[in-house]
Write a protein that holds these residues in place. Structure first.
Motif, PDB file in Angstrom:
ATOM      1  N   CYS A 133       0.828  -1.223   0.000  1.00 21.27           N
ATOM      2  CA  CYS A 133       0.000   0.000   0.000  1.00 21.27           C
ATOM      3  C   CYS A 133       0.856   1.264   0.000  1.00 21.27           C
ATOM      4  N   GLY A 134       2.025   1.183   0.562  1.00 20.58           N
ATOM      5  CA  GLY A 134       2.894   2.345   0.572  1.00 20.58           C
ATOM      6  C   GLY A 134       3.670   2.494  -0.727  1.00 20.58           C
ATOM      7  N   GLU A 135       3.788   1.395  -1.450  1.00 23.94           N
ATOM      8  CA  GLU A 135       4.559   1.431  -2.688  1.00 23.94           C
ATOM      9  C   GLU A 135       3.676   1.687  -3.899  1.00 23.94           C
ATOM     10  N   HIS A 136       2.565   0.980  -3.973  1.00 26.32           N
ATOM     11  CA  HIS A 136       1.739   1.036  -5.172  1.00 26.32           C
ATOM     12  C   HIS A 136       0.305   0.676  -4.791  1.00 26.32           C
ATOM     13  N   PRO A 137      -0.397   1.627  -4.193  1.00 31.73           N
ATOM     14  CA  PRO A 137      -1.736   1.318  -3.678  1.00 31.73           C
ATOM     15  C   PRO A 137      -2.691   0.832  -4.755  1.00 31.73           C
ATOM     16  N   GLN A 138      -2.496   1.309  -6.011  1.00 26.50           N
ATOM     17  CA  GLN A 138      -3.386   0.849  -7.080  1.00 26.50           C
ATOM     18  C   GLN A 138      -3.230  -0.658  -7.284  1.00 26.50           C
TER      19      GLN A 138
END
Lengths: 328, 398, 518
Positions: free
Chosen positions: A174-179
């Motif tokens: 979620c902190g890196e790539h929430p999509q």
């Protein structure tokens, strides 16, 4: 020398706990500038437990309840950040700054109001906890306490949670790539709330460890003297990784301890009076130059490290960017 | 194609309404806290805070205390301009606090150690603040360091540094620096007779206020009307585009932080060169002035002219808080209210959206522009995307 | 290309059906009564222009949006899909156009994310790894499960996405514009993988606007236009022309009308230019030499990532050149600033309109003067902006180039549609009356109308005697516009062609590095 060691360990534990808290929050994608405020409120929670527990309570119960008190207060307070940043997509820097100011102001108002209610002439913002504090010590007369052991345990648990569990994998995504997280059915909002709440818990715990470090009363007007920000520096210097954060915490904790020792403070810490002297000296390093330098060092080091590493930063990529389900 | 905009849809009106809403909400929460502490005196307390100098009955004292509030409004306004200017140019200057600290250090040292005239001290403060801003700006331009983080670090470095520096010009028995009246009379900001004439013989009120208000007008002018403003804002909004169209984007970034820092640094001089207060060399926290500047900037709707009023209001209730102890309440209640107001400012976007949604529902008559093409629905959030892309770009550099 | 399974017997046997789907957004009907039926084991193409509603429809299928009307059936039964988890449970998986991969995670972590095998919350990666290895063996998808996403090629990242679906045992696989980022070899491999998957019984929805690929791999094709359903055809019974007519709504001429070029004096000379790469340690542009003359359109063709971007950065000054010379109108501009090049007559329509082309938070009028705000007309005494002049200039351009926006000159650029954003940039760059126009993928992501319009403007610019350097990844565009074609491969120009004397297949060989001149 033993004094230096004691204080290095105390300060390191505080920094470790708070920085790990920040680490959880940032790995979920929320920048937590408000750690300073969270520490103050957590400290307040712990101090209130110590104040109201009857003197005869057994050590383990005191320890447990103080931890629970500070963790609960810290978590509740961190919800201010969570709700604003996650639900309302507020600017995280703005909200964090507000929380720092609010933490000290609110704690002072609450403590003063309580003190005045007990005794109309008492307008101070102090809470004292001489008896309760002694129960945290591992060895009588030495500043080694249970919190240090707790900090080490939490370090190990943090590492395992972040890197070996399902929760940790999802949190970091979620902190890196929430999509990406959303596309595989992970509830980004929930994970971010979790990250913020953990940072609240650890920040609050750090707060109570800080105010019980060698002193038996705390004046809440003083806040926590920038320890929340120092913890941010520890987290950055530690490259958002628990192991390196531990090393950074020890280094920066050592600098803080040095600065205190250089203020010319030695002697027994066993009795309350000396502790108060110590407190006064710590925050009144009148004209003591080297102490100040050691206070500055952690920030200077962090800044230099940042200058050299920011081009390929280890910071979570999506941190600080509000996640909007509608926009993908 | 032009349609008449409803009064409530004017940006200025909206900004004002949102600010008033934040203030009202902050006051209500503050009032609830007061009620919890002591229900009997709560109403008196909240009115006392809001009355501030009107708590005095004699006109002369009222004016004098209004003057005191204004003395502290000037530096607050400068700090809020500092935050606002950077924010308009795409940077979050949380370092106004540190720039304020070095400004204070520079002007006090010039005044107390070297006994320089006031305008030199003022310029020293300006330069010191600007220099600190330049450090953050350069770190961002050349090393890609987030300005929020570098500013936080610099805030603390500045605090310890200035504490150390000013120890050389302090009383031996107290932590405070020498009084300007005894050790640096030549450095007093001229009060132009303003204090005597208007503020019940308040010798502190004077040039500072005028400088601060002029600064607000200047910033409004630079941001809205000049080429410099156009370039700095373009750089702040989109560094790559600024570079693409031939602007010196690194220089612009540093320039933004320099101006921003200069404003905050000057702000400190506007307080300390009045002799109103001295620096305490044992401060263990960065002074709140810079952070309150954030509050004033956002409360003023990020408009320089709005900042004049919001700065006054925040200082007004802060000073109002000092009456609290007399009636049995903690004085920090006003800090609590102002920090709540900052917190609520974080919700400005949301409040505006809700408000507009409300307006739209209640005025179906305003037809939508037929020529308007809807924004593409499927395009991903451009800002989030570019932010990530920028990050990646940074990450790829060796 | 018709697979053996495509027989009437299986007509009723649909894997997924989206029936009469309508999805509205404020001010727009993104999907208007659309019906798509995907047979088991078929490759079903979904064709439409940008903005036709393909992505919205897929978002509905994936549970990201809820439709206002219509139903979705899986194996003939009505289902409700509220979020990606529901879609997942129904065996629907998707390879997104922009990969949904966490860069600093390993391939394995990305595959298991969301469906992690775990005991008491602790990850159990061993069996997962075995399963992934088995799957990649079975479908010929060779990826190292322990490699980090940031270290592997785009093609491998796409395979990771495919493995993600296979790991979840999805039966319905959606590929959203999967070829945009791939090299021709990788495209061929992907096509083969898709055929393998279909042969194993997976049903595939293939979203694309590239007719050649649809013709090559799909069994059937459904066409959307402006949110409406146009029809479904068997690929075997149709032609490229028919498909494109369905997609656009009229006959599309792939040819741009233009007179033969009358090249004049040399405008741009590039001599052995070398530009470093930001991604890897090698140079991205390796000693490239060419020139552009007045009154001609020179096209740089090539597959994305072969140094075109860096070539343009070097010419326009966005990146410093390592060595070599660049001359504009005979003047050495190798080390000139971006501003200097621009003032000396170079215009640049950038590749990425959001990153470089526009300040999205500025109004349209402020964007219109982005390249000339400092000129006397717009800035008095180099201090004061002349707002009135800026407004009237912007309004002139808006009128002349038909740029549409909600509130005219004061519209925020962010709120404009992509096509109009691009039109605004084209207007700004062409109206500066440049000697040289550098246009990089000027029509990317636009609908046919806007593409035609921009093509006309570029040709008009040429006819006024300007030099045009066009960089494009679309071979159709290259063939239609250029007077001369230069093919770039791995940072070098490997061939120069006259568009009248070369075919796309030959160009493709050069672009893929299979052939080169001298």
């Amino acid at each position: 020398m033993s004094l230096l060691l004691q204080y290095t360990l105390i300060f390191s534990s505080v920094l470790l706990l708070v920085a790990l808290g920040g680490c959880f929050s940032e790995h979920s994608g929320i920048i937590n500038i408000g750690l300073e405020g969270i520490m103050v409120i957590g400290a307040l929670g712990g101090a209130l437990v110590m104040k109201y527990l009857p003197d005869g309570t057994c050590g383990a119960a005191v320890l447990g309840l103080v931890v629970i008190g500070s963790v609960l207060f810290g978590m509740l307070y961190s919800l201010l950040l969570g709700v604003a940043a996650i639900r309302f997509k507020a600017d995280q820097t703005l909200v964090g700054t507000a929380m720092n100011l609010l933490g000290t102001a609110a704690a002072t108002v609450i403590v003063k109001a309580m003190n005045t209610a007990e005794n109309a002439s008492n307008v101070s913002s102090e809470i004292s906890y001489i008896a309760a504090r002694k129960k945290f010590l591992l060895v009588d007369g030495m500043e080694f306490n249970w919190f240090m052991i707790l900090a080490v345990v939490i370090l190990a648990v943090s590492y395992i949670v972040l890197y070996k569990t399902r929760f940790g994998l999802r949190l970091r995504s979620c902190g890196e790539h929430p999509q990406a997280s959303d596309s595989v059915g992970i509830n980004v909002y929930k994970m971010r709330y979790a990250g913020v709440l953990i940072s609240g818990a650890l920040g609050g715990l750090g707060g109570v460890v800080y105010i019980t470090a060698g002193v038996s009363l705390w004046k809440f007007e003083n806040g926590v003297a920038g320890f929340g920000f120092l913890a941010l520096a520890v987290m950055i210097f530690g490259a958002w990784k628990p192991g390196r954060i531990a090393l950074a915490a020890i280094l920066f904790g050592f600098f803080r301890a040095l600065s205190n020792v250089y203020t010319g403070l030695f002697g027994s810490l066993a009795d309350g009076a000396a502790e108060i002297t110590w407190l006064r000296n710590t925050f009144n390093f009148l004209g003591n130059v080297p102490g100040t330098i050691y206070n500055m060092l952690p920030y200077i080091i962090s800044l230099i490290v940042l200058a050299f590493t920011s081009k390929s930063s280890a910071a979570p990529k999506a941190e600080g960017i509000p996640y909007d389900k509608g926009m993908r | 194609m032009k349609e008449k905009k409803s009064f409530f849809k004017l940006p200025v009106v909206q900004a004002l309404l949102v600010s008033l809403f934040c203030i009202l909400l902050g006051l209500i929460i503050g009032f609830i806290v007061l009620l919890i502490i002591k229900p009997a005196g709560a109403w008196e307390a909240i009115t006392t805070i809001l009355k501030n100098f009107w708590n005095y009955t004699r006109t002369n004292l009222q004016l004098k205390n209004l003057g005191n509030t204004l003395v502290k409004t000037a530096p607050l306004l400068m700090c809020s301009l500092s935050v606002l200017f950077a924010y308009k140019a795409g940077l979050f200057n949380i370092g106004a606090a540190g720039q304020y600290v070095v400004g204070a250090g520079a002007c006090l040292y010039c005044a107390l150690a070297w006994h320089l005239p006031w305008y030199v001290c003022l310029l020293a403060a300006l330069a010191a603040g600007a220099l600190l801003g330049v450090i953050s700006g350069a770190l961002k331009a050349y090393c890609n360091v987030n300005e929020v983080i570098s500013c936080i670090m610099l805030n603390w470095i500045s605090l310890y540094l200035i504490n150390m520096l000013l120890t050389n010009v302090k009383e031996t028995t107290s932590p405070y620096t020498f009084k300007l009246s005894t050790a640096g009379e030549q450095s007093f900001l001229p009060n132009l007779g303003m204090g005597d004439a208007l503020f019940g013989k308040n010798q502190y009120t004077g040039l500072a206020l005028i400088i601060a208000i002029l600064a607000a007008v200047l910033i409004w002018f630079i941001l809205g009307k000049t080429k410099l403003g156009y370039e700095l804002k373009a750089t702040g909004y989109n560094r790559s585009a600024a570079r693409y169209c031939g602007m010196k984007e690194k220089k612009n970034l540093i320039m933004t932080m320099a101006i921003s820092g200069a404003l905050a640094g000057t702000g400190a001089a506007l307080l300390y060169l009045t002799g109103f207060t001295e620096w305490m060399t044992t401060q263990s926290s960065v002074p709140a002035m810079g952070f309150n500047g954030i509050a004033a900037a956002f409360l003023g709707g990020l408009n320089p002219i709005g900042a004049i009023f919001s700065s006054f209001f925040i200082q007004h209730i802060t000073d109002g808080g000092s009456f609290m102890t007399k009636i049995g309440f903690p004085s920090q209640i006003s800090d609590l209210i102002s920090s709540l107001i900052i917190y609520l400012c974080g919700f400005v976007m949301f409040i505006k959206l809700t408000f507009n949604g409300f307006l739209d529902r209640h005025s179906k008559s305003t037809g939508t522009n037929v020529n308007a093409e809807p924004a593409p629905v499927q395009e991903p959030a451009p800002d989030a995307q570019t932010a990530v892309a920028d990050n990646k770009e940074g990450g790829n550099e060796e | 290309m018709l697979s053996g399974k495509d027989v009437i017997l299986l007509e009723e046997n649909y894997a997924i059906e989206m029936l009469n789907i309508t999805k509205r957004f404020p001010g727009i009907v993104a999907n208007d009564n659309i019906t798509i039926q995907l047979r088991k084991g078929e490759i079903h193409a979904l064709l439409g222009e940008n903005g036709a509603g393909k992505s919205t429809l897929m978002s509905v299928l994936f549970g990201l949006y809820q439709p206002e009307e219509g139903i979705i059936k899986k194996d003939g039964k009505v289902v409700s899909i509220k979020d990606p988890n529901d879609a997942n449970a129904l065996g629907i998986g998707m390879v997104h156009q922009h990969f949904k991969l966490v860069e600093c995670f390993s391939v394995l972590d990305n595959i298991i994310l969301g469906v992690e095998p775990s005991k008491y919350g602790f990850l159990q990666k061993k069996e997962a790894r075995e399963k992934v290895l088995k799957l990649s063996e079975q479908y010929g998808l060779h990826v190292d499960p322990d490699a980090l996403i940031q270290d592997i090629t785009v093609g491998m990242q796409q395979r990771t996405e495919i493995l993600k679906m296979l790991y979840r045992e999805n039966e319905i696989l959606i590929f959203d514009e999967p070829t945009a980022v791939l090299t021709p070899q990788e495209i061929d491999e992907l096509m083969q993988i898709m055929r393998n998957l279909a042969a194993e019984g997976k049903s595939i929805l293939f979203i694309s606007h590239k007719l050649n690929e649809i013709m090559a791999v799909a069994d059937r094709c459904s066409v959307l236009r402006k949110g409406k359903y146009i029809g479904t055809v068997n690929i075997a019974d149709t032609t490229k022309q028919e498909l494109s007519r369905m997609m656009v709504g009229r006959n599309v001429e792939f040819v741009v009308h233009k007179e033969p070029a009358k090249p004049g004096k040399t405008i741009l000379e590039v001599d052995k230019m070398v530009v470093a790469s930001k991604v890897h340690k090698n140079n991205a542009v390796k000693g490239v030499s060419f020139n552009v003359r007045a009154g001609e359109i020179v096209c740089i063709a090539g597959i994305d990532g072969n140094g075109q971007t860096e070539l343009v950065y070097g010419i326009t000054g966005l990146e410093p050149v390592v060595s070599g010379k660049i001359r504009l109108n005979g003047k050495d501009i190798t080390h000139a600033s971006i501003r200097k090049r621009s003032v000396d007559g170079m215009s640049h329509i950038p590749e990425d309109r959001h990153k470089h082309g526009l300040v999205l938070d500025y109004t349209l009028e402020d964007n219109m003067v982005l390249q000339r705000y400092f000129e006397k007309d717009f800035c008095a005494g180099s201090i004061l902006m002349r707002k009135k002049n800026i407004r009237s200039y912007a309004e002139k351009l808006i009128e002349q180039y038909d740029v549409r926006s909600g509130q005219g000159a004061v519209t925020s650029a962010r709120s404009m549609s992509g096509g109009n954003q691009q039109k605004a940039i084209v207007a700004r760059e062409i109206d500066r009356d440049p000697d040289l126009l550098v246009a990089v993928q000027p029509t990317r992501g636009l609908d046919v109308g806007a593409i035609e319009y921009i093509h006309k403007q570029i040709v008009a610019t040429r006819d006024e005697g300007k030099g045009v350097l066009l960089v494009s990844l679309e071979l159709d565009e290259v063939m239609a516009l250029s007077d001369r074609i230069l093919v770039m491969y791995e940072g070098e120009i490997v061939g120069e062609f006259d568009p009248k004397k070369v075919d796309i297949e030959t160009l493709g060989l050069y672009m893929a590095g299979a052939k080169r001149e001298g």
